[in-house]
Design a protein around this motif. Structure first.
Motif, short mmCIF file in Angstrom:
data_model
loop_
_atom_site.label_atom_id
_atom_site.label_comp_id
_atom_site.label_asym_id
_atom_site.label_seq_id
_atom_site.Cartn_x
_atom_site.Cartn_y
_atom_site.Cartn_z
N VAL A 108 0.85 -1.18 0.00
CA VAL A 108 0.00 0.00 0.00
C VAL A 108 0.89 1.23 0.00
O VAL A 108 1.78 1.37 0.85
N TYR A 109 0.65 2.13 -0.93
CA TYR A 109 1.38 3.39 -1.02
C TYR A 109 0.43 4.52 -0.66
O TYR A 109 -0.59 4.72 -1.32
N GLY A 110 0.75 5.24 0.43
CA GLY A 110 -0.13 6.32 0.86
C GLY A 110 0.40 7.00 2.09
O GLY A 110 1.49 6.66 2.59
N PRO A 111 -0.36 7.95 2.64
CA PRO A 111 0.14 8.76 3.76
C PRO A 111 0.06 8.09 5.13
O PRO A 111 0.70 8.54 6.07
N GLU A 112 -0.73 7.01 5.27
CA GLU A 112 -0.92 6.37 6.56
C GLU A 112 -0.75 4.86 6.45
O GLU A 112 -1.04 4.27 5.41
N PRO A 113 -0.30 4.21 7.52
CA PRO A 113 -0.21 2.74 7.52
C PRO A 113 -1.58 2.11 7.28
O PRO A 113 -2.61 2.65 7.73
N PRO A 114 -1.63 0.99 6.61
CA PRO A 114 -2.90 0.42 6.14
C PRO A 114 -3.56 -0.53 7.15
O PRO A 114 -3.68 -1.72 6.91
N GLU A 115 -4.01 0.00 8.29
CA GLU A 115 -4.64 -0.88 9.27
C GLU A 115 -5.87 -1.57 8.70
O GLU A 115 -6.08 -2.77 8.89
N ASP A 116 -6.71 -0.82 7.99
CA ASP A 116 -7.92 -1.42 7.44
C ASP A 116 -7.59 -2.45 6.36
O ASP A 116 -8.27 -3.47 6.23
N VAL A 117 -6.50 -2.22 5.59
CA VAL A 117 -6.11 -3.17 4.57
C VAL A 117 -5.60 -4.45 5.21
O VAL A 117 -5.93 -5.57 4.78
N SER A 118 -4.80 -4.31 6.25
CA SER A 118 -4.30 -5.49 6.96
C SER A 118 -5.44 -6.31 7.54
O SER A 118 -5.44 -7.54 7.48
N ASP A 119 -6.44 -5.63 8.09
CA ASP A 119 -7.60 -6.33 8.64
C ASP A 119 -8.38 -7.04 7.53
O ASP A 119 -8.84 -8.16 7.71
N LEU A 120 -8.50 -6.38 6.39
CA LEU A 120 -9.25 -6.94 5.28
C LEU A 120 -8.65 -8.26 4.81
O LEU A 120 -9.37 -9.22 4.51
#
Length: 245
Positions: free
Chosen positions: A19-31
């Protein structure tokens, strides 16, 4: 040989999502917590809406898509096979990026949307063969009209596999008009009571081949995969035909 053997074939294949973006991907990791994937994060000083993901298998780059598209993975649009415009292009892109990846899902909507995508290919092509399993009469009931229309689509052959204890055309004559053309295959087989399978053989175009294979491990909890690999699709079709006629 069994349908579960196909799930075993993809069990060791692991993809890497970055994931490339301004914040760590907590929701992506959960998904993707229950998927056979690794989720990494790379900081990118950009607006949240401009975040995106890339997918690799080993060193091979498979593609990328907007991070916002991941919302369609949990809440995809479910239309009819002939309503192509009803489905998001981003969902199609995610299906292609995540094929041959083992998942564990409690989201029946996701499985139904994937099934619709493959049924839509069969509808659009109007040739070849579509194969589908239904665990019970109640599972098939809401799809009666869909499969009746698919079976009436020019040169498309529709095969439905179901447990031996229910035979819709015989036990429910009122369904018969809407299922004319469906070729039924019944068997006293435990795997038919547990599987959600939709396979399209692509007709004359191998690049259109696709398959979804999922096992119900608990109530409404499925483990499985989908694939666009023609050789794997051919093996699944061959198994269904040789095992269930």
């Amino acid at each position: 040989m069994s349908l579960s053997a196909f799930v075993d074939q993809v069990a060791d294949r692991r993809k890497r999502i970055t994931v490339y973006g301004p914040e760590p991907p907590e929701d992506v990791s959960d998904l993707f917590e229950t998927w056979n994937v690794t989720v990494d994060y790379e900081h990118l000083p950009t607006a949240p809406e401009d975040a995106f993901i890339t997918v690799h298998e080993g060193e091979e780059f498979l593609g990328g898509v907007s991070a916002a598209a991941l919302a369609t993975l949990t809440s995809p649009t479910v239309g009819e096979p002939w309503g192509e415009a009803d489905r998001e292009e981003s969902y199609r892109e995610l299906l292609e990026l995540l094929d041959d990846t083992l998942f564990f899902s409690q989201n029946r909507r996701q499985l139904l949307a994937t099934s619709r995508e493959f049924e839509e290919r069969a509808w659009r092509r109007g040739e070849g063969a579509l194969h589908a399993t239904f665990q019970s009469e109640s599972a098939f009931g809401p799809q009666t009209e869909v499969y009746g229309r698919l079976a009436g689509r020019s040169d498309l052959t529709v095969h439905v596999y179901a447990p031996d204890e229910w035979r819709p055309v015989e036990t429910a004559p009122e369904w018969a008009p809407s299922t004319d053309g469906v070729e039924w295959h019944h068997a006293d087989a435990e795997e038919l009571r547990r599987t959600w399978v939709v396979v399209y053989d692509g007709g004359a175009e191998p690049e259109q081949e696709c398959a979804l294979v999922a096992f119900e491990e608990a109530d409404d909890e499925y483990q499985g995969f989908w694939t666009y690999d023609p050789s794997l699709v051919d093996e699944i079709v061959e198994y269904l035909q040789e095992t269930y006629g």
